[in-house]
Structures are given as structure tokens and as C-alpha cells.
Design a protein around this motif. Structure first.
Motif, PDB file in Angstrom:
ATOM      1  N   SER A 125       0.834  -1.205   0.000  1.00 46.10           N
ATOM      2  CA  SER A 125       0.000   0.000   0.000  1.00 46.10           C
ATOM      3  C   SER A 125       0.867   1.252   0.000  1.00 46.10           C
ATOM      4  CB  SER A 125      -0.962  -0.001   1.193  1.00 46.10           C
ATOM      5  OG  SER A 125      -0.280   0.142   2.420  1.00 46.10           O
TER       6      SER A 125
ATOM      7  N   SER B 236      -9.061  -5.337   1.127  1.00 50.35           N
ATOM      8  CA  SER B 236      -7.760  -4.675   1.126  1.00 50.35           C
ATOM      9  C   SER B 236      -6.729  -5.471   0.329  1.00 50.35           C
ATOM     10  CB  SER B 236      -7.268  -4.476   2.563  1.00 50.35           C
ATOM     11  OG  SER B 236      -7.274  -5.709   3.272  1.00 50.35           O
TER      12      SER B 236
ATOM     13  N   VAL C  89      -7.941   2.089   5.615  1.00 51.03           N
ATOM     14  CA  VAL C  89      -7.852   1.382   4.335  1.00 51.03           C
ATOM     15  C   VAL C  89      -8.650   2.125   3.265  1.00 51.03           C
ATOM     16  CG1 VAL C  89      -8.460  -0.739   3.094  1.00 51.03           C
ATOM     17  CG2 VAL C  89      -7.430  -0.871   5.370  1.00 51.03           C
TER      18      VAL C  89
ATOM     19  N   ALA D 298     -14.185  -1.727   2.633  1.00 52.76           N
ATOM     20  CA  ALA D 298     -13.180  -1.474   3.666  1.00 52.76           C
ATOM     21  C   ALA D 298     -13.891  -1.050   4.940  1.00 52.76           C
ATOM     22  CB  ALA D 298     -12.211  -0.396   3.195  1.00 52.76           C
TER      23      ALA D 298
END
Length: 475
Positions: free
Chosen positions: A52, A166, A187, A268
Motif C-alpha cells: 500500500s 484490502s 484502508v 473497507a
């Protein structure tokens, strides 16, 4: 024939938490087995923290460059999405764990790849990919470090809509043309930020009244403002009624009847513990629940069982899980040697006290949002007599030099009875690197009269500390 092998410690889960528990118990001379059903390195290495941030780093760097006179004109174009995704793949080791397996085995721990389940006190069965079964027993401790998973809400049509969680959001091989994100937590806002800047048209749907509800209200407000300026459609107070997929199109129906079409849908909305198939029922514990622990990370009523990291629900953050792992490893080693556990020892080596009041977190959006300790609302709810001191970070010389048109805000929450800092929140470009100073102030319960003599360097954004203290003294 299945053989039983005995170790001092058996660790279930080889993410950062399990790796650190094993490293500590091995360093103490305890024989240790580690069981992992997926990739050694866990969620953080392959589907969360690392990939991420690999997606977000170019976004933040470009945003900073665009705010820098003399450089802005050079970065007007779009990001090279293919190059960003290629680098993300390298950061995630192309979802292969050879290097991490090598490191784990270099500690002297024995690695078992397969699904581990408790089969009574101090006993674990491991079923390997080939169906082979191993039975492990632990002389001292079993540590459950299996982490958490994304939760999908009970929405009509969701199961057949093939939503992203995610994992899919951080490992996707292309930017969807239209992406609907449901959820305004970390997220949700991080992935909305990443994919909006990587070429998607993002619609962010949040049931509550603001983004980042666990931070100070202004954090979510500034992040929402930035997302809207980037072209994202951010809607608060919005609930989803149902979802349907037809071919390559997902249709999201809202409570007001409005329909939004997208190519992908990211849910999320929360996490759940990975405890639903661990054999907890064989030791009298409910399956699928969080595992409550004491400050040495030992499960209540089970002196041989430890639950470390997300699975105990104390702080669902990788760095806090690794911190807990160091505490748990030290506690297991001390108890194995018959050393009394003293929660008031000089280093506090056997008590995870930071989980209570000094948890730091950075949200890697543009602007960054960083916090340590309690928010004003949390401090008041806990019964503290407090005062919040706010400051516009843009008024600090270092911020003016950092970026033209800098927008940011700081808040310091002070315990008026003891005159120590209970919590700090920074929002703005570049503030992520400031948060450790706040963590030290909160965890160390440093009196404000001493913080006054911790002089920040000029001209840096950290000078905001001086301005906050001045504002407090001027009362």
C-alpha cells in the motif's frame, strides 16, 4: 505414521508478529517451531503496509513536488501507473516468500508450512499442503499470531459481486476506470487516495459523518477536502442498500435509491480475527472471537497460551504487533527460566503498556494524518481534565518552505492536573515523520516544563511543538 515433535515454543502465524516472537524466543535459547499456512511475512509484507505504501509514495511525492516552486511545472503530467505497479510488485517480492523463509530459518526456528490448529493444551496439529500431518507439543508456550482478515458486511448481492477487500486493492494489476470504495477508515481513505491518483475515478461512500472517525475531526475533514480536489466523489452519511454485478459492471444501490456503476467495488468496513479455524474449542475458548490478554500477552485463564498482534484486538497496527511480540517473547523466556514477571521493572520488558495510551499511527494520504495517544474526545471520556491546544501548521516557517500553500493543523491534548501530553494529532504534508516525537512525549509522560526545553530545529515543521507550547502557556 504421524510423529509428535516437542518444542519449547510453538508459534502459529509467521507474519511480522510471529517472526518477532520466534526471534526473541530463539535468542533466549528456546527451541521454537513456526507454522504458517500462507506466506512468511504475512499480511503486512504482501497485502497491507508494504504494497500500500509503495502505491502511495509516488502520489505523495508528486503532490509535494507540485507544491514546490521551481519544480511544479516538471510534474504536471499523470503518474506512470505501470511503473508504480511494477515497483509495488518488487516491494511485495512478487508474492514469493523465499527470502523471508530463509531469514526465519536462519534464527534456528523450525518452519512448518501448513494449517495449524490447537488440539488441546500445548498441542498443535499441522496439516501441510500435501496432506501430511505433524503433531507439535509445546513445553512452555503456544503463541497465536494469526492476525486479522477483512470483514464483508451482510449486503444483498455482495457475495456474487466479487468485491475487493484490502488484499485485492493493494495487489491489483491495473487501475479500474471506476472504483467505489465503501468505508472511511484508514484502508478506505488510503486506497481511495492511491487509485484516484493512479487513474481511477473514485467514489468514496462513508456511513458516518466524517472520514477517519478514530482521529480528531479535523483529520478527516482535511483528507476529504484533498480527495475532492483530486477529483474523487466523497460522500458522508451514505449507506449502501445492495450490490449487483453484471459482467464487468458493479452497481451499488444506496439507501436513497440512487445507483452508482463501477468497474470494481472495494469494501473497507472492518477487520475480524483469524481465529475461526484454530481449534480454540479444544481448550475451552470460543472460535472466531478476539482473544483477550493481560499485559504480558497471555490469554486469560490459560498460562501457556499467548495471543499477540491483531488477534487480541488491543491495537490493530503492525508496529504495535511487533512491540507486543517483543514483550511476549521476553515474558515467555522469563517464565521458562522461572524468573518472576515484574510489570514495574526498569524497562517494562514484560508489559505491553504502550497499547493503553501511547499508540502511534500514520495515515499515508495527501495530506498525511498522524496521531499518538488520546484524542480530545477519548481523553474526556476517560475522565481526564484536559485542554486541547490547536495550531495552524502553515504558520510555521518550516512548513512554508516545505510547500507553497501548505495546509495543516496540529492539536495537543494536555492533562491539566499533571501537565503532561495525553495525545497529539498532526495533519499536513510531511507530518508522518513528526509523530515519533509525539509518541515519546506521550509514552514518557514528559512534563510540559521539560518539553519547553526540547528546542526544535529551525526552519523545520517540528517547530510546531514550540508554537503549541507557547499557545498553552498563553492560556
Amino acid at each position: 505414521m504421524t510423529e509428535t515433535t516437542e518444542y519449547d515454543v510453538v508459534v502459529l502465524g509467521a507474519g511480522p508478529v510471529g517472526e518477532n516472537v520466534a526471534d526473541r524466543t530463539r535468542a533466549a535459547g528456546l527451541s521454537t517451531a513456526v507454522v504458517e499456512n500462507e506466506l512468511v511475512g504475512g499480511e503486512c509484507s504482501y497485502w497491507a503496509c508494504m504494497p500500500s505504501k509503495a502505491l502511495l509514495r509516488p502520489v505523495i511525492a508528486r503532490a509535494d513536488a507540485r507544491r514546490t516552486p521551481g519544480l511544479a511545472a516538471a510534474v504536471r503530467g499523470p503518474l506512470d501507473t505501470r511503473a508504480v505497479l511494477s515497483h509495488r510488485d518488487e516491494v511485495a517480492a512478487h508474492w514469493k516468500d523465499d527470502g523471508q523463509v530463509g531469514w526465519l530459518e536462519s534464527t534456528g526456528a523450525r518452519f512448518y508450512r501448513g494449517h495449524g490448529r490447537l488440539a488441546g493444551p500445548r498441542r498443535v496439529t499441522v496439516t501441510g499442503p500435501d496432506g501430511e500431518t505433524h503433531v507439535l507439543t509445546a513445553r512452555q508456550a503456544v503463541a497465536v499470531c494469526t492476525g486479522s482478515r477483512a470483514v464483508l458486511p451482510d449486503l444483498p448481492g455482495l457475495a456474487d459481486a466479487k468485491p475487493w477487500t484490502s488484499r485485492e486493492a493493494t495487489s491489483a494489476d491495473r487501475a479500474p476506470g471506476r472504483l467505489v470504495v465503501v468505508g472511511g477508515g484508514v484502508v478506505g481513505v488510503e486506497m481511495a487516495t492511491a487509485w484516484q491518483h493512479l487513474g481511477s475515478q473514485v467514489t468514496l461512500l462513508v456511513r458516518g459523518d466524517r472520514l477517519l472517525p478514530r482521529m480528531e475531526p479535523f483529520a478527516g475533514e482535511l483528507v476529504a477536502e484533498s480527495l475532492r480536489e483530486a477529483g474523487a466523489d466523497v460522500r458522508t452519511g451514505t449507506s449502501v442498500r445492495s450490490v449487483a454485478r453484471a459482467g464487468d459492471t458493479v452497481t451499488v444501490t444506496l439507501d436513497n435509491g440512487e445507483r452508482i456503476e463501477a468497474d470494481e467495488l472495494l469494501i473497507a468496513t472492518g477487520r475480524a480475527p483469524r481465529t475461526d479455524d484454530l481449534g480454540l474449542d479444544t481448550v475451552g475458548l470460543p472460535q472466531g472471537d478476539w482473544l483477550p490478554v493481560d499485559d504480558s500477552l497471555r490469554v486469560e485463564g490459560h498460562p501457556w497460551l499467548y495471543a499477540v498482534g491483531d488477534v487480541n484486538h488491543r491495537a490493530l497496527l503492525t508496529h504495535q504487533g511487533k512491540y507486543q511480540a517483543r514483550i511476549a517473547g521476553a515474558a515467555i523466556a522469563a517464565r521458562a527460566q522461572g524468573v518472576p514477571i515484574l510489570e514495574t521493572d526498569r524497562w517494562g520488558a514484560h508489559a505491553a503498556t504502550a497499547d493503553h495510551a501511547a499508540v502511534p499511527q500514520v495515515v499515508f494520504t495527501d495530506p498525511e494524518a498522524a496521531a499518538a495517544g488520546l484524542t480530545l474526545a477519548e481523553a474526556e471520556a476517560a475522565g481526564h481534565r484536559v485542554r486541547a491546544v490547536d495550531y495552524d501548521i502553515a504558520s510555521v516557517s518550516g512548513a512554508y518552505l516545505y510547500a507553497e500553500g501548505y495546509r495543516g493543523r496540529a492539536r495537543m491534548v494536555v492533562d491539566l492536573d499533571r501537565e503532561v501530553v495525553l495525545g497529539v494529532t498532526f495533519v499536513g504534508p510531511g507530518v508522518g515523520e513528526l509523530i515519533h516525537s509525539a509518541t515519546i512525549a506521550v509514552a514518557g509522560e514528559v512534563p510540559l516544563e521539560r518539553l519547553w526545553h526540547a528546542v526544535p530545529s529551525y526552519p523545520t515543521i517540528s517547530e510546531v511543538w514550540l508554537r503549541l507550547l507557547e499557545a498553552y502557556r498563553q492560556g
